[in-house]
Write a protein that holds these residues in place. Sequence first.
Motif, short mmCIF file in Angstrom:
data_model
loop_
_atom_site.label_atom_id
_atom_site.label_comp_id
_atom_site.label_asym_id
_atom_site.label_seq_id
_atom_site.Cartn_x
_atom_site.Cartn_y
_atom_site.Cartn_z
N LEU A 255 0.83 -1.20 0.00
CA LEU A 255 0.00 0.00 0.00
C LEU A 255 0.86 1.25 0.00
O LEU A 255 0.55 2.24 -0.67
CB LEU A 255 -0.92 -0.02 1.23
CG LEU A 255 -1.86 1.17 1.42
CD1 LEU A 255 -2.87 1.25 0.27
CD2 LEU A 255 -2.60 1.06 2.76
N ALA A 256 1.98 1.21 0.73
CA ALA A 256 2.83 2.39 0.88
C ALA A 256 3.43 2.84 -0.44
O ALA A 256 3.74 4.03 -0.61
CB ALA A 256 3.93 2.11 1.89
N VAL A 257 3.63 1.93 -1.39
CA VAL A 257 4.25 2.30 -2.67
C VAL A 257 3.23 2.32 -3.80
O VAL A 257 3.61 2.34 -4.97
CB VAL A 257 5.41 1.33 -3.01
CG1 VAL A 257 6.52 1.44 -1.99
CG2 VAL A 257 4.91 -0.11 -3.11
N ASP A 293 9.73 -2.90 4.98
CA ASP A 293 10.94 -2.39 4.33
C ASP A 293 10.59 -1.49 3.14
O ASP A 293 10.99 -1.73 2.01
CB ASP A 293 11.83 -3.54 3.89
CG ASP A 293 11.13 -4.54 2.99
OD1 ASP A 293 9.89 -4.53 2.96
OD2 ASP A 293 11.82 -5.33 2.32
N VAL A 294 9.84 -0.42 3.42
CA VAL A 294 9.47 0.55 2.39
C VAL A 294 10.63 1.51 2.19
O VAL A 294 11.14 2.06 3.17
CB VAL A 294 8.19 1.31 2.79
CG1 VAL A 294 7.86 2.38 1.77
CG2 VAL A 294 7.03 0.34 2.94
N PRO A 295 11.10 1.73 0.96
CA PRO A 295 12.22 2.64 0.74
C PRO A 295 11.96 4.03 1.31
O PRO A 295 10.86 4.57 1.19
CB PRO A 295 12.35 2.68 -0.78
CG PRO A 295 11.73 1.41 -1.25
CD PRO A 295 10.62 1.13 -0.29
N ALA A 296 12.99 4.60 1.93
CA ALA A 296 12.89 5.94 2.52
C ALA A 296 13.97 6.82 1.92
O ALA A 296 15.16 6.47 1.97
CB ALA A 296 13.04 5.85 4.04
N LEU A 394 22.36 -0.03 -4.92
CA LEU A 394 20.91 -0.25 -4.85
C LEU A 394 20.35 -0.56 -6.23
O LEU A 394 19.54 -1.49 -6.39
CB LEU A 394 20.21 0.98 -4.27
CG LEU A 394 20.25 1.14 -2.75
CD1 LEU A 394 19.78 2.54 -2.36
CD2 LEU A 394 19.37 0.09 -2.07
N VAL A 395 20.77 0.19 -7.24
CA VAL A 395 20.28 -0.03 -8.60
C VAL A 395 20.71 -1.42 -9.09
O VAL A 395 19.91 -2.18 -9.65
CB VAL A 395 20.79 1.07 -9.54
CG1 VAL A 395 20.50 0.71 -11.00
CG2 VAL A 395 20.15 2.41 -9.20
N ALA A 396 21.99 -1.76 -8.87
CA ALA A 396 22.51 -3.03 -9.39
C ALA A 396 21.86 -4.23 -8.71
O ALA A 396 21.41 -5.17 -9.37
CB ALA A 396 24.03 -3.07 -9.20
N VAL A 397 21.79 -4.23 -7.37
CA VAL A 397 21.21 -5.35 -6.64
C VAL A 397 19.73 -5.50 -6.96
O VAL A 397 19.22 -6.60 -7.17
CB VAL A 397 21.43 -5.18 -5.12
CG1 VAL A 397 20.69 -6.27 -4.34
CG2 VAL A 397 22.91 -5.22 -4.79
N LEU A 403 13.86 -6.21 -7.35
CA LEU A 403 13.39 -5.47 -6.17
C LEU A 403 13.07 -4.05 -6.62
O LEU A 403 13.83 -3.11 -6.38
CB LEU A 403 14.48 -5.49 -5.08
CG LEU A 403 14.91 -6.89 -4.62
CD1 LEU A 403 16.14 -6.82 -3.73
CD2 LEU A 403 13.77 -7.60 -3.90
N VAL A 404 11.93 -3.90 -7.28
CA VAL A 404 11.61 -2.67 -8.00
C VAL A 404 11.60 -1.43 -7.11
O VAL A 404 12.22 -0.42 -7.46
CB VAL A 404 10.26 -2.82 -8.75
CG1 VAL A 404 9.87 -1.52 -9.42
CG2 VAL A 404 10.37 -3.93 -9.79
N PRO A 405 10.91 -1.42 -5.95
CA PRO A 405 10.89 -0.18 -5.15
C PRO A 405 12.27 0.32 -4.76
O PRO A 405 12.55 1.52 -4.82
CB PRO A 405 10.05 -0.57 -3.93
CG PRO A 405 9.18 -1.69 -4.41
CD PRO A 405 10.04 -2.45 -5.35
#
Length: 425
Positions: A255-257, A293-296, A394-397, A403-405
Amino acid sequence: MTVRIGLLGPVLAWRGDVEVDLRGPRHRAVLARLAVARGRVVPLAVLVDDLWTAPPAGAVAAVRTFVAALRRALEPDRAPRTPARVLRTAGAGYVLDLPAGALDVEQFRRPGPDAGVVDLENALALWRGPALDGLGDEPWLTAERARLHEERLHTVELLGAARIRCGTPELAVADLRRHTEENPWREEGWRLLGAALAACGRRAEALTVLREARRLLATELGLDAGPALARTEQRVLAAPAPARWHVTVDALRHLAVSGGDGLEAARAGRTSTLDAADGLDPRAAARVVGGFDVPALWSRADDPEQAARIVATAERLLSAPGPDVSRARLLATVGIELRGVRGARGPAAAAEAERLARELVDPAVLVQALNARYLASFQRLGATAEREGIGEELVAVSARHDLVPHGILGHLVLVQTRCAGGGGG
């Protein structure tokens, strides 16, 4: 210069890091046949019989021509009329003389049944396609392909079991589901998929999988399920149903994303999960608190009171023993929620979370820990280059593990840091 041979895909050879030109498929077949002999002499007559179902006239001369060409390719610096050191003549045949580990099959077979996740992942990464690809369908090739394929399937199952043992069953589920779809006759694959789902708290789904496996084996393959599958089903049935709050956390994370008012609604719903965590056993509570684990991106919390409560709950759970994956998620949560709060705890928690995540080789936990480290970096000046490195990782992993978000977070971090530094890209 060391020669290496690859059979786990199209047959290839390298001198050092340079690929050797092996010419045609017959040359590759000769090299492969000698390689699978594992250092034993292969008589010339056997090579002829193995290369052709019905050997043509001149087959012996043709094999000698193939061997001479392979020797030139594998040892281009060998002086004329000096003995070959890699593809040697031995009696009435030939032998491939390679150092230990020079054959990718040997490297693949190195991890034992109790090997860890990293060793098993590295072993499976050696496969570049179907074994001995692009050659013929002679009996020795068919037999060797079948043997290697069976070993690969077994290693996939060993990796699934290792991931369950080390506390990351969620990483095992996707691979085991694909494994059972492609190889429905493998009972151990079904058993491990059920065990992984149960370890993730997906009890009903685990039982459905195990019962489907029993039905499939009986009705479509005419096989009786073995005792291991039955024991796993009994364990899942006997286990108490988990506290279901982690399912709510999963829904809140999505929901958060989702855009719109989703983030605000998820933040409000998170208060309920914190209330629930107070009444759960420590392991279940750790999943509830550390699973959001919502990206911040922003360096200050939107709700300082809620952030302080999250930190207090996470710190309480960290005082109890638990698996490393739960500790890593809790530490990352502490690091993220302490953003904008001066002091050493936030950066220390982020650093410890990252260390654990790298030891676990868990990409989902790693991106959460990298997020925490990124936010902790705002406590000091001159960290732009560090933040750019975090964004790139982050982009590479995220790209490698879908892990789209967090992939989006990585791109936003790069935009922010490169604008701050006046760089392009």
